[in-house]
Enzyme design. Structure first.
Site, mmCIF file in Angstrom:
data_model
loop_
_atom_site.group_PDB
_atom_site.id
_atom_site.type_symbol
_atom_site.label_atom_id
_atom_site.label_comp_id
_atom_site.label_asym_id
_atom_site.label_seq_id
_atom_site.Cartn_x
_atom_site.Cartn_y
_atom_site.Cartn_z
ATOM 1 N N TYR A 191 53.223 -19.423 39.711
ATOM 2 C CA TYR A 191 53.693 -18.285 38.914
ATOM 3 C C TYR A 191 53.459 -18.550 37.430
ATOM 4 O O TYR A 191 53.011 -17.668 36.686
ATOM 5 C CB TYR A 191 55.172 -18.070 39.212
ATOM 6 N N LYS A 203 51.149 -16.307 34.903
ATOM 7 C CA LYS A 203 51.726 -15.660 33.729
ATOM 8 C C LYS A 203 51.094 -16.179 32.431
ATOM 9 O O LYS A 203 50.972 -15.438 31.447
ATOM 10 C CB LYS A 203 53.234 -15.849 33.711
#
Length: 293
Positions: A171, A175
């Protein structure tokens, strides 16, 4: 409420729940016509066949606004193109793209499977690229035809991507990639009347409730006023920025920047690197700690 976005057309991805839902409602309150995108998946990205986008559209219509449902998988290149086309065909154009869709499959790095890595990178990173690519092509064509739109893109990064987060390597990588994509897109698309910014929202959602103590976290709707402003014509002098929003607190993220440097007289000798690099590190700012460290 002010009609900051009167007559403007927006797409909000992942808008069936949480932060995306709050964004769609906020844009509609300010007068935008909204394509409410939601693929209908679980927190881990599994197909549930249940899209709450219809409920969001009903809420917007109940307040007197205009909205339509879109069920595209935003990381599907052709489906993302069709989503952009739906906005243009339904409402006569497109002015605002809010890329928000995503899910998590949190694991420590050494426990992460290839499938988990691919799925998270796909929905976040390709799921930002594909809608942005097709919206950008439309805005470029409009500009070349002398119909340049005052277009706005708001991407969604995260503190996990900016400072890192233990147990969220996949993640965090996705991002961080979105933050980099934002910087490049802002430079490339400015000539067509487009600004591109990213927010790093902090809120109590399905994605945070399992990973952190969310008792003191802001609500999803607390993140949406800045999105409405960045989506407006007033924000034309702001582009290529990443802004963290944590309840009532706004923070401009500085990102990577050149720090202290030193040059050798030619190619470095490996034995000389250590002392020189350690001196530079001593003079450089201390990195912010990784979340969970």
């Amino acid at each position: 409420m002010s009609k900051l976005l009167e007559g403007r057309v927006a797409i909000v991805t992942g808008a069936g729940r949480g932060i995306g839902r709050a964004h769609a409602l906020e844009l509609a309150r300010h007068g935008a016509k909204v394509v409410v995108n939601d693929y209908g998946v679980s927190l881990a990205g599994e197909d549930t066949g249940d899209s709450p986008a219809h409920e969001v559209v009903a809420e917007i219509e109940a307040m007197g606004g205009e909205a339509v449902v879109n069920g595209a998988d935003v990381a599907d290149f052709a489906a993302a193109e069709a989503m952009v086309r739906q906005a243009i065909d339904t409402f006569g154009g497109l002015d605002i793209l809010v890329n928000n869709a995503g899910f998590v499959r949190d694991r420590m790095l050494v426990n992460t499977s290839e499938e988990e890595w691919d799925a998270v990178i796909r929905v976040h990173l390709k799921g930002h690229f594909a809608p942005l690519r097709h919206a950008g092509a439309y805005w470029r064509a409009e500009s070349k035809e002398g119909r340049q739109r005052v277009a706005r893109v708001i991407n969604t990064s995260s503190g996990a991507g900016l400072q890192g987060s233990v147990g969220q390597a996949t993640y965090s990588a996705a991002k961080a990639g979105i933050a980099g994509l934002t910087l490049v897109a802002a430079q490339e698309m400015g000539r067509y009347g487009v600004t591109v910014n990213a927010i790093a929202p902090v809120a109590k959602t399905r994605m945070t409730e399992g990973a952190f103590d969310t008792s003191a976290m802001a609500l999803p709707e607390d993140n949406s006023p800045i999105v409405a402003w960045l989506a407006s014509e007033e924000s034309g002098d702001v582009t290529g920025r990443v802004i963290e929003i944590d309840g009532s607190k706004l923070t401009v993220e500085n990102g990577w920047a050149h720090g202290p440097s030193v040059s050798a007289d030619g190619r470095w000798d490996a034995a000389e690197v250590g002392p020189s690099l350690r001196k530079l590190l001593a003079d450089a700012p201390t990195p912010e700690p990784v979340y969970g460290a």
